[in-house]
Scaffold this motif. Structure first.
Motif, PDB file in Angstrom:
ATOM      1  N   GLN A   1      32.295  42.854  67.584  1.00 49.03           N
ATOM      2  CA  GLN A   1      32.824  44.188  67.274  1.00 49.03           C
ATOM      3  C   GLN A   1      34.344  44.267  67.416  1.00 49.03           C
ATOM      4  O   GLN A   1      35.022  44.803  66.543  1.00 49.03           O
ATOM      5  CB  GLN A   1      32.188  45.231  68.208  1.00 49.03           C
ATOM      6  N   THR A   2      34.847  43.741  68.529  1.00 48.73           N
ATOM      7  CA  THR A   2      36.266  43.962  68.841  1.00 48.73           C
ATOM      8  C   THR A   2      37.204  42.906  68.277  1.00 48.73           C
ATOM      9  O   THR A   2      38.384  43.187  68.073  1.00 48.73           O
ATOM     10  CB  THR A   2      36.480  44.037  70.365  1.00 48.73           C
ATOM     11  N   LEU A   3      36.700  41.701  68.041  1.00 49.56           N
ATOM     12  CA  LEU A   3      37.580  40.620  67.588  1.00 49.56           C
ATOM     13  C   LEU A   3      37.239  40.103  66.187  1.00 49.56           C
ATOM     14  O   LEU A   3      38.117  39.966  65.338  1.00 49.56           O
ATOM     15  CB  LEU A   3      37.528  39.456  68.585  1.00 49.56           C
ATOM     16  N   ILE A   4      35.987  39.783  65.964  1.00 49.65           N
ATOM     17  CA  ILE A   4      35.621  39.095  64.722  1.00 49.65           C
ATOM     18  C   ILE A   4      35.718  40.007  63.501  1.00 49.65           C
ATOM     19  O   ILE A   4      36.277  39.614  62.477  1.00 49.65           O
ATOM     20  CB  ILE A   4      34.217  38.458  64.847  1.00 49.65           C
ATOM     21  N   ARG A   5      35.189  41.206  63.580  1.00 51.23           N
ATOM     22  CA  ARG A   5      35.267  42.108  62.415  1.00 51.23           C
ATOM     23  C   ARG A   5      36.712  42.377  61.990  1.00 51.23           C
ATOM     24  O   ARG A   5      37.042  42.227  60.813  1.00 51.23           O
ATOM     25  CB  ARG A   5      34.513  43.400  62.681  1.00 51.23           C
ATOM     26  N   PRO A   6      37.598  42.748  62.912  1.00 55.56           N
ATOM     27  CA  PRO A   6      39.000  42.940  62.495  1.00 55.56           C
ATOM     28  C   PRO A   6      39.635  41.647  61.986  1.00 55.56           C
ATOM     29  O   PRO A   6      40.417  41.661  61.025  1.00 55.56           O
ATOM     30  CB  PRO A   6      39.705  43.425  63.762  1.00 55.56           C
ATOM     31  N   PHE A   7      39.303  40.536  62.624  1.00 55.33           N
ATOM     32  CA  PHE A   7      39.836  39.236  62.196  1.00 55.33           C
ATOM     33  C   PHE A   7      39.430  38.926  60.751  1.00 55.33           C
ATOM     34  O   PHE A   7      40.242  38.493  59.942  1.00 55.33           O
ATOM     35  CB  PHE A   7      39.341  38.159  63.158  1.00 55.33           C
TER      36      PHE A   7
ATOM     37  N   THR B   1      48.551  38.373  81.734  1.00 51.19           N
ATOM     38  CA  THR B   1      47.458  37.630  81.111  1.00 51.19           C
ATOM     39  C   THR B   1      46.125  37.841  81.822  1.00 51.19           C
ATOM     40  O   THR B   1      45.077  37.830  81.193  1.00 51.19           O
ATOM     41  CB  THR B   1      47.788  36.127  81.017  1.00 51.19           C
ATOM     42  N   LEU B   2      46.159  38.038  83.144  1.00 56.81           N
ATOM     43  CA  LEU B   2      44.921  38.208  83.907  1.00 56.81           C
ATOM     44  C   LEU B   2      44.174  39.466  83.487  1.00 56.81           C
ATOM     45  O   LEU B   2      42.958  39.542  83.633  1.00 56.81           O
ATOM     46  CB  LEU B   2      45.218  38.227  85.404  1.00 56.81           C
ATOM     47  N   VAL B   3      44.918  40.429  82.934  1.00 53.78           N
ATOM     48  CA  VAL B   3      44.301  41.668  82.455  1.00 53.78           C
ATOM     49  C   VAL B   3      44.095  41.623  80.946  1.00 53.78           C
ATOM     50  O   VAL B   3      43.063  42.072  80.439  1.00 53.78           O
ATOM     51  CB  VAL B   3      45.182  42.879  82.843  1.00 53.78           C
ATOM     52  N   LYS B   4      45.050  41.066  80.222  1.00 56.63           N
ATOM     53  CA  LYS B   4      44.971  41.020  78.755  1.00 56.63           C
ATOM     54  C   LYS B   4      43.880  40.060  78.264  1.00 56.63           C
ATOM     55  O   LYS B   4      43.291  40.281  77.213  1.00 56.63           O
ATOM     56  CB  LYS B   4      46.325  40.615  78.156  1.00 56.63           C
ATOM     57  N   LEU B   5      43.661  38.979  78.999  1.00 54.65           N
ATOM     58  CA  LEU B   5      42.620  38.004  78.652  1.00 54.65           C
ATOM     59  C   LEU B   5      41.703  37.816  79.866  1.00 54.65           C
ATOM     60  O   LEU B   5      41.759  36.809  80.567  1.00 54.65           O
ATOM     61  CB  LEU B   5      43.252  36.664  78.241  1.00 54.65           C
ATOM     62  N   PRO B   6      40.824  38.776  80.117  1.00 55.15           N
ATOM     63  CA  PRO B   6      40.030  38.748  81.347  1.00 55.15           C
ATOM     64  C   PRO B   6      38.808  37.820  81.307  1.00 55.15           C
ATOM     65  O   PRO B   6      38.018  37.804  82.244  1.00 55.15           O
ATOM     66  CB  PRO B   6      39.583  40.206  81.484  1.00 55.15           C
ATOM     67  N   GLN B   7      38.669  37.039  80.256  1.00 54.58           N
ATOM     68  CA  GLN B   7      37.501  36.164  80.145  1.00 54.58           C
ATOM     69  C   GLN B   7      37.370  35.219  81.334  1.00 54.58           C
ATOM     70  O   GLN B   7      36.264  34.840  81.717  1.00 54.58           O
ATOM     71  CB  GLN B   7      37.569  35.350  78.841  1.00 54.58           C
TER      72      GLN B   7
ATOM     73  N   GLY C   1      29.940  41.919  71.996  1.00 53.63           N
ATOM     74  CA  GLY C   1      31.226  42.595  72.131  1.00 53.63           C
ATOM     75  C   GLY C   1      32.319  41.971  71.288  1.00 53.63           C
ATOM     76  O   GLY C   1      33.104  42.674  70.645  1.00 53.63           O
ATOM     77  N   GLY C   2      32.365  40.660  71.285  1.00 54.16           N
ATOM     78  CA  GLY C   2      33.398  39.966  70.514  1.00 54.16           C
ATOM     79  C   GLY C   2      33.256  40.175  69.023  1.00 54.16           C
ATOM     80  O   GLY C   2      34.242  40.244  68.296  1.00 54.16           O
TER      81      GLY C   2
ATOM     82  N   LYS D   1      40.180  31.511  58.143  1.00 55.53           N
ATOM     83  CA  LYS D   1      39.113  32.377  58.645  1.00 55.53           C
ATOM     84  C   LYS D   1      37.830  31.592  58.860  1.00 55.53           C
ATOM     85  O   LYS D   1      37.167  31.740  59.887  1.00 55.53           O
ATOM     86  CB  LYS D   1      38.845  33.524  57.666  1.00 55.53           C
ATOM     87  N   GLY D   2      37.488  30.762  57.883  1.00 53.40           N
ATOM     88  CA  GLY D   2      36.255  29.984  57.992  1.00 53.40           C
ATOM     89  C   GLY D   2      36.269  29.051  59.185  1.00 53.40           C
ATOM     90  O   GLY D   2      35.298  28.977  59.938  1.00 53.40           O
ATOM     91  N   CYS D   3      37.364  28.353  59.377  1.00 50.94           N
ATOM     92  CA  CYS D   3      37.475  27.406  60.492  1.00 50.94           C
ATOM     93  C   CYS D   3      37.400  28.131  61.835  1.00 50.94           C
ATOM     94  O   CYS D   3      36.669  27.718  62.741  1.00 50.94           O
ATOM     95  CB  CYS D   3      38.774  26.622  60.372  1.00 50.94           C
ATOM     96  N   LEU D   4      38.142  29.224  61.970  1.00 44.87           N
ATOM     97  CA  LEU D   4      38.136  29.967  63.230  1.00 44.87           C
ATOM     98  C   LEU D   4      36.790  30.637  63.492  1.00 44.87           C
ATOM     99  O   LEU D   4      36.352  30.730  64.638  1.00 44.87           O
ATOM    100  CB  LEU D   4      39.271  30.990  63.252  1.00 44.87           C
ATOM    101  N   LEU D   5      36.097  31.063  62.428  1.00 46.69           N
ATOM    102  CA  LEU D   5      34.778  31.670  62.602  1.00 46.69           C
ATOM    103  C   LEU D   5      33.760  30.625  63.065  1.00 46.69           C
ATOM    104  O   LEU D   5      32.924  30.900  63.928  1.00 46.69           O
ATOM    105  CB  LEU D   5      34.319  32.333  61.305  1.00 46.69           C
ATOM    106  N   VAL D   6      33.863  29.415  62.535  1.00 45.90           N
ATOM    107  CA  VAL D   6      32.995  28.331  63.003  1.00 45.90           C
ATOM    108  C   VAL D   6      33.269  28.054  64.480  1.00 45.90           C
ATOM    109  O   VAL D   6      32.334  27.913  65.278  1.00 45.90           O
ATOM    110  CB  VAL D   6      33.188  27.048  62.162  1.00 45.90           C
ATOM    111  N   CYS D   7      34.540  28.016  64.871  1.00 43.96           N
ATOM    112  CA  CYS D   7      34.886  27.792  66.285  1.00 43.96           C
ATOM    113  C   CYS D   7      34.310  28.901  67.162  1.00 43.96           C
ATOM    114  O   CYS D   7      33.788  28.629  68.248  1.00 43.96           O
ATOM    115  CB  CYS D   7      36.398  27.715  66.460  1.00 43.96           C
ATOM    116  N   TRP D   8      34.380  30.129  66.692  1.00 45.90           N
ATOM    117  CA  TRP D   8      33.817  31.255  67.446  1.00 45.90           C
ATOM    118  C   TRP D   8      32.325  31.050  67.681  1.00 45.90           C
ATOM    119  O   TRP D   8      31.826  31.216  68.788  1.00 45.90           O
ATOM    120  CB  TRP D   8      34.055  32.556  66.680  1.00 45.90           C
TER     121      TRP D   8
END
Length: 124
Positions: free
Chosen positions: A25-31, A103-109, A22-23, A41-48
């Motif tokens: 599709q919804t986060l990484i591709r647009p990022f 935040t409880l709805v916007k970041l439901p992780q 899911g991530g 981008k490279g650093c954040l993608l490694v963290c992901w």
């Protein structure tokens, strides 16, 4: 057999699958299509992907411990569980800065992270 640890592992597998599939599709591709610098981008993608690996590895550890419980693993499982509770606190605290009470709805992780940590602690 330890049902608490098995439950933590099962939720962990669900969480890692949601994160990876899911991530992506919804986060990484647009990022990756954003105008951020490539080094950022490279650093954040490694963290992901580090988080993806952590979620999957910890789920497997919970499942293994659930089927093969040993007191020798208690410290490891407690540390793992504490990390999930800390991640929950971080999502809520940092999310509150950006979204306030929403935040409880916007970041439901946190909804998946908190039960993993709680069940892990209950299992030890």
């Amino acid at each position: 057999m330890n049902t608490y640890l098995l439950s933590a592992g099962a939720i962990g597998l669900l969480t890692s699958t949601a994160h990876i599939v899911g991530g992506q599709q919804t986060l990484i591709r647009p990022f990756l299509q954003s105008n951020l610098a490539d080094d950022v981008k490279g650093c954040l993608l490694v963290c992901w992907h580090m988080i993806s690996a952590y979620l999957l590895l910890s789920a497997c550890l919970y499942l293994y411990a659930g089927f093969n419980h040993s007191p020798d693993r208690t410290l490891l499982l407690d540390a793992l569980s504490a990390s999930y509770i800390l991640f929950t606190a971080l999502f809520i605290a940092i999310g509150s800065h950006f979204f306030g009470p929403r935040t409880l709805v916007k970041l439901p992780q946190w909804i998946l992270l908190l039960p993993i940590g709680t069940l892990g602690l209950l299992g030890t």
